[in-house]
Structure formats: C-alpha cells, structure tokens
Design an enzyme around this catalytic site. Structure first.
Site, PDB file in Angstrom:
ATOM      1  N   SER A  93      -7.269  13.172 -89.148  1.00  0.00           N
ATOM      2  CA  SER A  93      -8.807  12.504 -89.029  1.00  0.00           C
ATOM      3  C   SER A  93      -9.571  13.183 -88.893  1.00  0.00           C
ATOM      4  O   SER A  93      -9.251  13.695 -87.199  1.00  0.00           O
ATOM      5  CB  SER A  93      -7.736  11.316 -88.037  1.00  0.00           C
ATOM      6  OG  SER A  93      -9.485  10.238 -87.964  1.00  0.00           O
ATOM      7  N   ASP A 148       2.636  41.355 -84.378  1.00  0.00           N
ATOM      8  CA  ASP A 148       3.179  42.575 -84.542  1.00  0.00           C
ATOM      9  C   ASP A 148       2.931  43.818 -83.448  1.00  0.00           C
ATOM     10  O   ASP A 148       2.506  42.903 -82.522  1.00  0.00           O
ATOM     11  CB  ASP A 148       2.912  43.723 -85.864  1.00  0.00           C
ATOM     12  CG  ASP A 148       3.524  44.314 -86.623  1.00  0.00           C
ATOM     13  OD1 ASP A 148       4.375  44.861 -85.732  1.00  0.00           O
ATOM     14  OD2 ASP A 148       3.407  44.189 -87.801  1.00  0.00           O
ATOM     15  N   ASP A 165      -8.191  34.759 -90.670  1.00  0.00           N
ATOM     16  CA  ASP A 165      -6.814  34.054 -89.881  1.00  0.00           C
ATOM     17  C   ASP A 165      -5.620  35.265 -90.574  1.00  0.00           C
ATOM     18  O   ASP A 165      -5.325  34.600 -91.034  1.00  0.00           O
ATOM     19  CB  ASP A 165      -6.426  32.763 -90.779  1.00  0.00           C
ATOM     20  CG  ASP A 165      -5.072  31.470 -90.047  1.00  0.00           C
ATOM     21  OD1 ASP A 165      -4.466  32.587 -89.291  1.00  0.00           O
ATOM     22  OD2 ASP A 165      -5.230  30.402 -90.284  1.00  0.00           O
ATOM     23  N   ILE A 206      -6.289  19.034 -90.991  1.00  0.00           N
ATOM     24  CA  ILE A 206      -7.852  18.061 -91.638  1.00  0.00           C
ATOM     25  C   ILE A 206      -7.876  17.438 -92.665  1.00  0.00           C
ATOM     26  O   ILE A 206      -8.021  18.520 -93.139  1.00  0.00           O
ATOM     27  CB  ILE A 206      -8.871  17.554 -90.607  1.00  0.00           C
ATOM     28  CG1 ILE A 206      -8.686  18.760 -88.872  1.00  0.00           C
ATOM     29  CG2 ILE A 206      -9.689  16.968 -91.016  1.00  0.00           C
ATOM     30  CD1 ILE A 206      -7.959  17.467 -88.384  1.00  0.00           C
ATOM     31  N   LYS A 220      -3.238  35.473 -89.011  1.00  0.00           N
ATOM     32  CA  LYS A 220      -2.057  34.932 -87.679  1.00  0.00           C
ATOM     33  C   LYS A 220      -0.991  36.652 -87.370  1.00  0.00           C
ATOM     34  O   LYS A 220       0.383  36.501 -87.810  1.00  0.00           O
ATOM     35  CB  LYS A 220      -0.491  34.243 -88.412  1.00  0.00           C
ATOM     36  CG  LYS A 220      -1.098  32.912 -88.811  1.00  0.00           C
ATOM     37  CD  LYS A 220      -0.559  31.975 -89.431  1.00  0.00           C
ATOM     38  CE  LYS A 220      -1.404  30.628 -89.601  1.00  0.00           C
ATOM     39  NZ  LYS A 220      -2.442  30.687 -90.534  1.00  0.00           N
ATOM     40  N   PRO A 244       2.099  46.114 -80.510  1.00  0.00           N
ATOM     41  CA  PRO A 244       0.366  46.228 -80.175  1.00  0.00           C
ATOM     42  C   PRO A 244      -0.079  47.028 -81.283  1.00  0.00           C
ATOM     43  O   PRO A 244      -1.470  46.540 -81.608  1.00  0.00           O
ATOM     44  CB  PRO A 244       0.489  46.837 -78.406  1.00  0.00           C
ATOM     45  CG  PRO A 244       1.944  46.040 -78.372  1.00  0.00           C
ATOM     46  CD  PRO A 244       2.516  46.738 -78.576  1.00  0.00           C
TER      47      PRO A 244
END
EC number: 4.1.1.23
Length: 211
Positions: free
Chosen positions: A170, A62, A57, A164, A59, A64
């Site tokens: 939930s 930037d 993860d 969650i 994220k 390519p």
C-alpha cells in the site's frame, strides 16, 4: 515520492508511458528488461523526454573492478543512481559510489531472500550508515520491516520501497512506516490508462501527506 518502475522491453512503450505520467512521478527506475530490450541509450532518452532523474536498477553484485566498469558506462549514459547489492561487501559497493550516487539493497521481499539476504539486514544497515548512499531498498509489502530499517538508518539516507501496487504493498502504509519513495510498476504501466492510474496514486499520497 513516486518512482515509476518501467519494467517493459519496448523503447517506444517506455517513452510513451513515461511522458504520459511524468506530472505525477518523481523519478523513473529502469531495469534489465528495458536496458536489454532497448539499449543503454533509453536512459538519456527518458531524461530528455521527462526531465526526471533516472535510477538504473542493475542490482550490481560483482567484484570491485567489474562493478566499476559497468557503473561507469551506466552513469555516462545518464543514470543518476545505480541500485546494487550489499552482500558483495564494502569494497564492491564503494567502487560504484566512487563514480556516482548509489542505492543499496538491505532487504528484499521474495521468499528466497529469507535464506541469505534478510538475515544480514542489520549488517547491511550498518554498512549503509558508514558508506552514506543516496538510499536503500526496503520491502514495500512489509511495513513493519520498513519501520525497522528506517529506525536504524541515518536520517539523511532515503528509503525506497518496491512492491507497491501489483505485489500488494500500500502506498500510504509504506509512507507511514517511513518510506521516502514508493516504487510502482505494473499498477501504472499495465493500467488501461497509465496517466489516470498514476494520478490516482499521486492524489492518494498527496491527501495523506497534507493531513
């Protein structure tokens, strides 16, 4: 169906929790805290310890070439999927997909997302339908938005929902709304007995899916 978000710094803690709960989860998601705290090598260690796919993860957001350089190292380290932002545009997203499977962020749940990210959800969904990532990120705390995204997304693209547990989402409501994977962190890794916490969620999900 359950993705464990290992948002911890310590390598030994991460490996211990992952091994403890591996029977009740489908994948493991590692974020910057663990990568910075323990190094990229923790990805391959987690895979070896559990035999499960790993989501990085990052994220990514930037240009390519930079996205490509970062992604290569992370895929080489053993990651099966990389999470990246959609707002940087098709060229930056495609640069990562050329190297491996990706998960695109199409909407987020924190208040600041209302300023710049969420107003573009429809454009991000269209981009995902064109690029065909493994999946997209949708807010697990808002079932109505999961449903909205699922209805507009190609059926072969998975919906993954963070938020969650500790953030209020939930598990069953997210799945009812169309989530394919529910991402759970603190509700498992901060539990006094992580294995029991993971088992409880697993059984709740299993009971719902068998109806």
């Amino acid at each position: 169906m359950i993705v464990l978000a290992l948002d911890v710094y310590e390598r030994e803690k991460a490996l211990s929790i992952a091994e403890d709960v591996k029977d009740y989860i489908s994948m493991i998601k590692v974020n910057w805290p663990l990568i910075i705290g323990s190094g990229l090598g923790v990805i391959s260690e987690l895979k070896k310890k559990t035999g499960l796919p790993i989501i990085a993860d990052l994220k990514l957001a930037d240009i390519p070439n930079t996205n490509r350089l970062i992604a290569k190292k992370v895929y080489d380290a053993g990651a099966d999927y990389i999470i990246l932002h959609s707002f940087v545009g098709r060229d930056s997203v495609k640069a990562v997909k050329e190297l491996g499977e990706i998960i695109m962020i199409v909407e987020m749940s924190h208040p600041g997302a209302l300023e710049f990210i969420n107003p573009l959800t429809d454009k991000f969904i269209d981009m995902a339908n064109e690029i065909k990532p493994f999946g997209v990120i949708a807010p697990g705390t808002r079932p109505e938005r999961i449903r909205y995204i699922r209805e507009r997304l190609s059926k072969d693209i998975k919906v993954l929902t963070p938020g969650i547990g500790a953030q209020g989402g939930s598990p069953v409501e997210a799945l009812k709304a169309g989530a394919d994977y529910i991402i759970i962190g603190r509700a498992i890794y901060n539990a006094e007995r992580p294995r029991e916490a993971a088992k409880k969620i697993f059984e709740e999900v299993k009971e719902w899916s068998s109806r």
